[in-house]
Design a protein around this motif. Structure first.
Motif, PDB file in Angstrom:
ATOM      1  N   ALA A 135       0.831  -1.203   0.000  1.00 13.76           N
ATOM      2  CA  ALA A 135       0.000   0.000   0.000  1.00 13.76           C
ATOM      3  C   ALA A 135       0.869   1.258   0.000  1.00 13.76           C
ATOM      4  CB  ALA A 135      -0.925  -0.006   1.219  1.00 13.76           C
ATOM      5  N   HIS A 136       1.996   1.208   0.715  1.00 14.90           N
ATOM      6  CA  HIS A 136       2.920   2.353   0.721  1.00 14.90           C
ATOM      7  C   HIS A 136       3.490   2.591  -0.680  1.00 14.90           C
ATOM      8  CE1 HIS A 136       5.906   5.169   2.327  1.00 14.90           C
ATOM      9  NE2 HIS A 136       6.796   4.534   1.580  1.00 14.90           N
ATOM     10  N   LEU A 137       3.878   1.515  -1.359  1.00 12.45           N
ATOM     11  CA  LEU A 137       4.397   1.659  -2.721  1.00 12.45           C
ATOM     12  C   LEU A 137       3.322   2.176  -3.667  1.00 12.45           C
ATOM     13  CD1 LEU A 137       6.579  -1.562  -3.160  1.00 12.45           C
ATOM     14  CD2 LEU A 137       7.368   0.797  -2.889  1.00 12.45           C
ATOM     15  N   ALA A 138       2.084   1.740  -3.455  1.00 13.17           N
ATOM     16  CA  ALA A 138       0.994   2.183  -4.324  1.00 13.17           C
ATOM     17  C   ALA A 138       0.788   3.689  -4.247  1.00 13.17           C
ATOM     18  CB  ALA A 138      -0.297   1.455  -3.958  1.00 13.17           C
ATOM     19  N   SER A 139       1.094   4.279  -3.102  1.00 11.63           N
ATOM     20  CA  SER A 139       0.943   5.727  -2.952  1.00 11.63           C
ATOM     21  C   SER A 139       2.152   6.486  -3.473  1.00 11.63           C
ATOM     22  CB  SER A 139       0.731   6.072  -1.472  1.00 11.63           C
ATOM     23  OG  SER A 139       1.892   5.770  -0.702  1.00 11.63           O
ATOM     24  N   ARG A 140       3.224   5.776  -3.836  1.00  6.48           N
ATOM     25  CA  ARG A 140       4.447   6.436  -4.302  1.00  6.48           C
ATOM     26  C   ARG A 140       4.717   6.216  -5.786  1.00  6.48           C
ATOM     27  NH1 ARG A 140       3.690   8.002   0.150  1.00  6.48           N
ATOM     28  NH2 ARG A 140       5.201   8.431   1.818  1.00  6.48           N
ATOM     29  N   LEU A 141       4.265   5.094  -6.327  1.00  8.88           N
ATOM     30  CA  LEU A 141       4.563   4.751  -7.717  1.00  8.88           C
ATOM     31  C   LEU A 141       3.465   5.250  -8.658  1.00  8.88           C
ATOM     32  CD1 LEU A 141       5.795   1.063  -7.269  1.00  8.88           C
ATOM     33  CD2 LEU A 141       7.179   3.141  -7.439  1.00  8.88           C
ATOM     34  N   ALA A 142       3.835   5.482  -9.902  1.00  5.02           N
ATOM     35  CA  ALA A 142       2.867   5.892 -10.922  1.00  5.02           C
ATOM     36  C   ALA A 142       2.077   4.669 -11.379  1.00  5.02           C
ATOM     37  CB  ALA A 142       3.594   6.527 -12.106  1.00  5.02           C
ATOM     38  N   LEU A 143       0.774   4.709 -11.173  1.00  8.66           N
ATOM     39  CA  LEU A 143      -0.109   3.607 -11.533  1.00  8.66           C
ATOM     40  C   LEU A 143      -1.124   4.094 -12.568  1.00  8.66           C
ATOM     41  CD1 LEU A 143      -0.773   2.155  -7.965  1.00  8.66           C
ATOM     42  CD2 LEU A 143       0.697   1.171  -9.732  1.00  8.66           C
ATOM     43  N   PRO A 144      -1.809   3.180 -13.266  1.00  8.52           N
ATOM     44  CA  PRO A 144      -2.812   3.599 -14.244  1.00  8.52           C
ATOM     45  C   PRO A 144      -3.843   4.535 -13.621  1.00  8.52           C
ATOM     46  CG  PRO A 144      -2.367   1.262 -14.464  1.00  8.52           C
ATOM     47  CD  PRO A 144      -1.624   1.706 -13.247  1.00  8.52           C
ATOM     48  N   SER A 145      -4.210   5.578 -14.350  1.00  8.87           N
ATOM     49  CA  SER A 145      -5.147   6.570 -13.820  1.00  8.87           C
ATOM     50  C   SER A 145      -6.539   5.993 -13.614  1.00  8.87           C
ATOM     51  CB  SER A 145      -5.219   7.777 -14.773  1.00  8.87           C
ATOM     52  OG  SER A 145      -5.603   7.365 -16.074  1.00  8.87           O
ATOM     53  N   ASP A 146      -6.935   5.052 -14.449  1.00  9.41           N
ATOM     54  CA  ASP A 146      -8.231   4.399 -14.298  1.00  9.41           C
ATOM     55  C   ASP A 146      -8.150   3.387 -13.160  1.00  9.41           C
ATOM     56  OD1 ASP A 146     -10.892   3.690 -16.335  1.00  9.41           O
ATOM     57  OD2 ASP A 146     -10.341   2.280 -14.756  1.00  9.41           O
ATOM     58  N   LEU A 147      -8.909   3.629 -12.096  1.00 13.78           N
ATOM     59  CA  LEU A 147      -8.833   2.767 -10.910  1.00 13.78           C
ATOM     60  C   LEU A 147      -9.247   1.338 -11.223  1.00 13.78           C
ATOM     61  CD1 LEU A 147      -8.278   2.614  -7.886  1.00 13.78           C
ATOM     62  CD2 LEU A 147     -10.667   3.272  -7.491  1.00 13.78           C
ATOM     63  N   PHE A 148     -10.204   1.175 -12.132  1.00 17.80           N
ATOM     64  CA  PHE A 148     -10.674  -0.154 -12.517  1.00 17.80           C
ATOM     65  C   PHE A 148      -9.543  -0.947 -13.168  1.00 17.80           C
ATOM     66  CE2 PHE A 148     -14.741  -2.094 -12.272  1.00 17.80           C
ATOM     67  CZ  PHE A 148     -14.791  -3.104 -13.216  1.00 17.80           C
ATOM     68  N   VAL A 149      -8.840  -0.304 -14.115  1.00 13.23           N
ATOM     69  CA  VAL A 149      -7.738  -0.946 -14.810  1.00 13.23           C
ATOM     70  C   VAL A 149      -6.578  -1.197 -13.860  1.00 13.23           C
ATOM     71  CG1 VAL A 149      -6.053  -0.704 -16.669  1.00 13.23           C
ATOM     72  CG2 VAL A 149      -8.401   0.058 -17.013  1.00 13.23           C
ATOM     73  N   SER A 150      -6.285  -0.206 -13.002  1.00 15.09           N
ATOM     74  CA  SER A 150      -5.186  -0.351 -12.051  1.00 15.09           C
ATOM     75  C   SER A 150      -5.410  -1.541 -11.126  1.00 15.09           C
ATOM     76  CB  SER A 150      -5.048   0.935 -11.232  1.00 15.09           C
ATOM     77  OG  SER A 150      -3.999   0.823 -10.289  1.00 15.09           O
ATOM     78  N   THR A 151      -6.638  -1.681 -10.618  1.00 19.74           N
ATOM     79  CA  THR A 151      -6.957  -2.805  -9.739  1.00 19.74           C
ATOM     80  C   THR A 151      -6.834  -4.131 -10.466  1.00 19.74           C
ATOM     81  OG1 THR A 151      -8.478  -1.402  -8.478  1.00 19.74           O
ATOM     82  CG2 THR A 151      -8.709  -3.777  -8.214  1.00 19.74           C
ATOM     83  N   ALA A 152      -7.337  -4.178 -11.714  1.00 18.19           N
ATOM     84  CA  ALA A 152      -7.271  -5.408 -12.496  1.00 18.19           C
ATOM     85  C   ALA A 152      -5.831  -5.833 -12.743  1.00 18.19           C
ATOM     86  CB  ALA A 152      -8.008  -5.222 -13.827  1.00 18.19           C
ATOM     87  N   LEU A 153      -4.968  -4.874 -13.081  1.00 19.73           N
ATOM     88  CA  LEU A 153      -3.570  -5.200 -13.338  1.00 19.73           C
ATOM     89  C   LEU A 153      -2.859  -5.651 -12.064  1.00 19.73           C
ATOM     90  CD1 LEU A 153      -2.492  -2.386 -15.833  1.00 19.73           C
ATOM     91  CD2 LEU A 153      -2.829  -4.816 -16.322  1.00 19.73           C
ATOM     92  N   GLN A 154      -3.137  -4.988 -10.953  1.00 22.14           N
ATOM     93  CA  GLN A 154      -2.463  -5.348  -9.705  1.00 22.14           C
ATOM     94  C   GLN A 154      -2.796  -6.775  -9.280  1.00 22.14           C
ATOM     95  OE1 GLN A 154      -2.837  -2.390  -6.520  1.00 22.14           O
ATOM     96  NE2 GLN A 154      -3.025  -0.795  -8.068  1.00 22.14           N
ATOM     97  N   ILE A 155      -4.080  -7.099  -9.197  1.00 21.74           N
ATOM     98  CA  ILE A 155      -4.437  -8.439  -8.724  1.00 21.74           C
ATOM     99  C   ILE A 155      -4.145  -9.483  -9.793  1.00 21.74           C
ATOM    100  CG2 ILE A 155      -6.153  -7.543  -7.122  1.00 21.74           C
ATOM    101  CD1 ILE A 155      -8.334  -8.323  -9.042  1.00 21.74           C
ATOM    102  N   GLY A 156      -4.279  -9.112 -11.076  1.00 23.81           N
ATOM    103  CA  GLY A 156      -4.012 -10.075 -12.146  1.00 23.81           C
ATOM    104  C   GLY A 156      -2.546 -10.430 -12.249  1.00 23.81           C
ATOM    105  N   LEU A 157      -1.664  -9.406 -12.284  1.00 28.47           N
ATOM    106  CA  LEU A 157      -0.228  -9.668 -12.381  1.00 28.47           C
ATOM    107  C   LEU A 157       0.299 -10.307 -11.104  1.00 28.47           C
ATOM    108  CD1 LEU A 157       0.921  -6.384 -14.172  1.00 28.47           C
ATOM    109  CD2 LEU A 157       0.719  -8.676 -15.159  1.00 28.47           C
ATOM    110  N   GLY A 158      -0.179  -9.829  -9.960  1.00 25.77           N
ATOM    111  CA  GLY A 158       0.236 -10.458  -8.702  1.00 25.77           C
ATOM    112  C   GLY A 158      -0.192 -11.903  -8.626  1.00 25.77           C
ATOM    113  N   GLY A 159      -1.415 -12.183  -9.085  1.00 29.08           N
ATOM    114  CA  GLY A 159      -1.892 -13.568  -9.103  1.00 29.08           C
ATOM    115  C   GLY A 159      -1.111 -14.438 -10.066  1.00 29.08           C
ATOM    116  N   ALA A 160      -0.715 -13.862 -11.215  1.00 31.19           N
ATOM    117  CA  ALA A 160       0.064 -14.632 -12.187  1.00 31.19           C
ATOM    118  C   ALA A 160       1.416 -15.033 -11.614  1.00 31.19           C
ATOM    119  CB  ALA A 160       0.253 -13.811 -13.466  1.00 31.19           C
ATOM    120  N   ILE A 161       2.074 -14.093 -10.943  1.00 28.91           N
ATOM    121  CA  ILE A 161       3.375 -14.392 -10.342  1.00 28.91           C
ATOM    122  C   ILE A 161       3.231 -15.449  -9.253  1.00 28.91           C
ATOM    123  CG2 ILE A 161       5.244 -13.409  -8.966  1.00 28.91           C
ATOM    124  CD1 ILE A 161       4.814 -10.783 -10.496  1.00 28.91           C
TER     125      ILE A 161
END
Length: 312
Positions: free
Chosen positions: A186-212
């Motif tokens: 959560a700390h990194l999420a507030s510091r790093l540049a993430l997709p502006s669309d919250l829907f897309v950002s959430t999908a990428l975070q849980i999708g890529l994290g789940g893939a790894i």
């Protein structure tokens, strides 16, 4: 799987889910989002407990987040949005690895020897770890905030002393590490540049994290040996309700309410988890559990109170 959970799962008709309609008023939608987050994440501990009867812990976390991320991204493509850059996608993968790969995976691993209510109370220490991480990052911390950290550690000590399970110490350490990784993500999420669309950002975070997580689980030899009705239902519940629906509801709260309101799930989730664990699994609610719950939630409330004063 307890018979009461099986009867409940088989009694849920699909037509109930298809007839759900969103409230028309803004206040009604906020109330619905709060109810979804409270119930979905509070009951997720029970669902993880049931799913672990068939799924290995890291594979459980990886698969349900990977499929949920793909589902959310598919829904996002039906809306008008700007595709993220490679840097934003990379950052989403980093945050997702912390939140999904490490935090959710370790939580499932620790819950093999820790009760649902106990795990939920320990995860409520995320704001305390967030305070420590902020201090290391250079933000000045008030003395009262350190008092909140001390209260949280005291609550964990009481909880662990009152836990009679044979592997409670190792399970406690693993779940505390899961809370630490969530706070760090959560700390990194507030510091790093993430997709502006919250829907897309959430999908990428849980999708890529789940893939790894899934890749690590498969490489480590984790497999689903046999799959019963109960664990399968719990997996689907975790994927659809506790991941897709809950993350979208939480994102709505972040955008339309204050951080205090959105983070109030930290108070409610342990209460829901302890109640469900006692009713469906027969988990004992000891004096140590009650005392530690009050102490830890008081420490979290104190942390939020100081955060609100600082924001004001």
């Amino acid at each position: 799987m307890p018979p009461r959970i099986v009867r409940f799962a088989r009694a849920v008709p699909l037509e109930i889910l298809t007839r759900i309609r969103l409230p028309r008023t803004h206040g009604g939608r906020i109330a619905l989002a709060l109810a979804v987050v409270y119930l979905a994440w509070g009951s997720a501990y029970l669902a993880v407990h049931v799913a672990l009867e068939s799924f290995p812990p890291l594979l459980l976390s990886g698969l349900r987040n990977l499929i949920a991320g793909i589902g959310l991204l598919a829904l996002a493509t039906r809306r008008s949005f700007v595709w993220p850059t490679l840097v934003e996608t990379r950052n989403a993968g980093i945050v997702g690895t912390m939140l999904v790969g490490f935090s959710s995976g370790l939580l499932a691993f620790g819950m093999r020897s820790v009760g649902t209510g106990t795990a939920a109370v320990m995860v409520a220490t995320v704001p305390l770890f967030a305070t420590v991480i902020s201090a290391v990052a250079g933000r000045p911390i008030a003395k009262g905030e350190w008092v909140a950290v001390a209260l949280g550690l005291l609550g964990i000590f009481i909880l662990n002393r009152g836990d009679t399970s044979s592997s409670s110490t190792s399970g406690t350490i693993v779940i505390l590490c899961a809370a630490l990784f969530w706070a760090a993500g959560a700390h990194l999420a507030s510091r790093l540049a993430l997709p502006s669309d919250l829907f897309v950002s959430t999908a990428l975070q849980i999708g890529l994290g789940g893939a790894i997580s899934t890749l690590i689980a498969v490489a480590g030899g984790e497999r689903v040996a046999s799959l019963g009705f109960g664990p399968l239902f719990a997996f689907l519940y975790l994927m659809i309700i506790a991941t897709m629906a809950a993350y979208v509801a939480y994102g709505f709260l972040i955008r339309h309410t204050s951080p205090i309101v959105a983070s109030s799930c930290m108070y409610v989730n342990p209460i829901v988890a302890v109640g469900l664990g006692a009713m469906t699994l027969g988990e004992p609610v000891t004096g140590a559990t009650l005392v530690s719950t009050v102490v830890i939630l008081a420490s979290v409330a104190l942390s939020f109170w100081f955060d609100r004063r600082r924001a004001g």
